[in-house]
Design a protein around this motif. Structure first.
Motif, PDB file in Angstrom:
ATOM      1  N   PHE A 119      -4.917   1.887  -1.439  1.00 37.67           N
ATOM      2  CA  PHE A 119      -5.765   0.977  -0.664  1.00 37.67           C
ATOM      3  C   PHE A 119      -6.883   0.446  -1.569  1.00 37.67           C
ATOM      4  O   PHE A 119      -8.018   0.940  -1.537  1.00 37.67           O
ATOM      5  CB  PHE A 119      -6.366   1.717   0.549  1.00 37.67           C
ATOM      6  N   HIS A 164       0.819  -1.225   0.000  1.00 36.93           N
ATOM      7  CA  HIS A 164       0.000   0.000   0.000  1.00 36.93           C
ATOM      8  C   HIS A 164       0.851   1.273   0.000  1.00 36.93           C
ATOM      9  O   HIS A 164       0.312   2.371  -0.078  1.00 36.93           O
ATOM     10  CB  HIS A 164      -0.985   0.001   1.181  1.00 36.93           C
ATOM     11  N   ARG A 221       2.853   8.909   9.735  1.00 36.61           N
ATOM     12  CA  ARG A 221       2.448  10.069   8.935  1.00 36.61           C
ATOM     13  C   ARG A 221       3.400  11.241   9.127  1.00 36.61           C
ATOM     14  O   ARG A 221       3.035  12.389   8.885  1.00 36.61           O
ATOM     15  CB  ARG A 221       0.997  10.471   9.260  1.00 36.61           C
TER      16      ARG A 221
END
Ligand code: BEZ
Length: 264
Positions: free
Chosen positions: A170, A112, A216
């Motif tokens: 995704f 992903h 992140r």
């Protein structure tokens, strides 16, 4: 240090800090039991672990007696995995140098990170022997939807498109099945599996703060320090009613896409 072997090893800007990953991302390997069972590694088989990260899972596969090569596009992860005594090579999944070599290609929580799925699948197909299997798990459609929506909303005022910056992929089962078949695979099974995932809390920060700073940072680090702190706090506050229980335990809304395909 910049990666030497791959033209674009880290298109998301995600920086892999191996110490932080070892401390805060251990659950990624720990929760991989289902996909490892689907692989069912056999002693003496040649297996490629694609996107092996720090090698925690590669080590488990090698312990079965399979002959395992790990591959990762991050030089820091390659170094961490080699430190376990594993055979690990530094390549981008879109340009693997192998041909007709493996009985199985395995991948957990790596695909992903790469939007160019067509090139990955072409590369994996070439690496496998005829009829050999490709067993993998990645984030599927709806993965970390609440977290992504919160980041998208709270970073927009700073001019940051969090979805585009994170550049995650995704796919739905239908979409990925089509891609597999177009690349020359036969699909035995492909399933979307919701897997709410408890996030480890550290002494310094709660589970969501730790997760955001680990996974992140490539998005948040675009902001100057003061704005970063504000955006991080606002994201956590927005997610709190949805992903945090009354005891302060955070859970991420993970959704896995797990499949078994064979080189046709
Ligand atoms: C995942 O495993 O689904 C994932 C992990 C970190 C960031 C995004 C997705």
């Amino acid at each position: 240090m910049k990666d030497q072997l791959t033209p674009s090893p880290n298109p998301t800007g995600q920086q892999w800090n191996t110490a932080a990953y070892a401390a805060n991302g251990r659950f990624v390997a720990t929760l991989a039991t289902g996909v490892v069972e689907l692989l069912a590694p056999q002693s003496g088989e040649h297996i490629l672990d694609l996107g092996c990260g720090d090698g925690a899972l590669t080590e488990q596969l090698a312990a079965t007696g399979a002959i395992v090569i790990g591959v990762d596009a991050s030089s820091t992860m390659v170094a961490a995995a080699r430190a376990r005594g594993l055979r690990v090579e530094h390549h981008n999944a879109t340009a693997l140098p192998y041909e007709n070599q493996f009985d199985a290609v395995f991948s957990n929580a790596a695909l992903h990170w790469i939007r160019d799925a067509e090139s990955v699948l072409k590369s994996v197909h070439r690496a496998l022997k005829p009829n050999a299997r490709f067993i993998a798990e990645l984030g599927g459609q709806g993965n970390i939807a609440a977290i992504r929506t919160a980041l998208q909303a709270l970073l927009a005022p700073y001019g940051i498109d969090a979805e585009e910056t994170a550049a995650s992929f995704f796919p739905s089962p239908a979409q990925y099945k089509r891609l597999l078949e177009q690349a020359g695979f036969a699909v035995q099974s492909i399933d979307l599996i919701p897997r709410p995932t408890p996030l480890p809390q550290t002494r310094q920060s709660n589970g969501m703060e730790t997760w955001l700073n680990t996974f992140r940072n490539g998005v948040l680090d675009l902001l100057p320090a003061e704005d970063r702190s504000k955006a991080l706090a606002a994201t956590i506050a927005l997610l709190h009613p949805i992903l945090c229980d009354t005891e302060g335990n955070w859970t991420a809304d993970y959704v896995r896409l797990r499949f078994h395909a064979t080189r046709a």
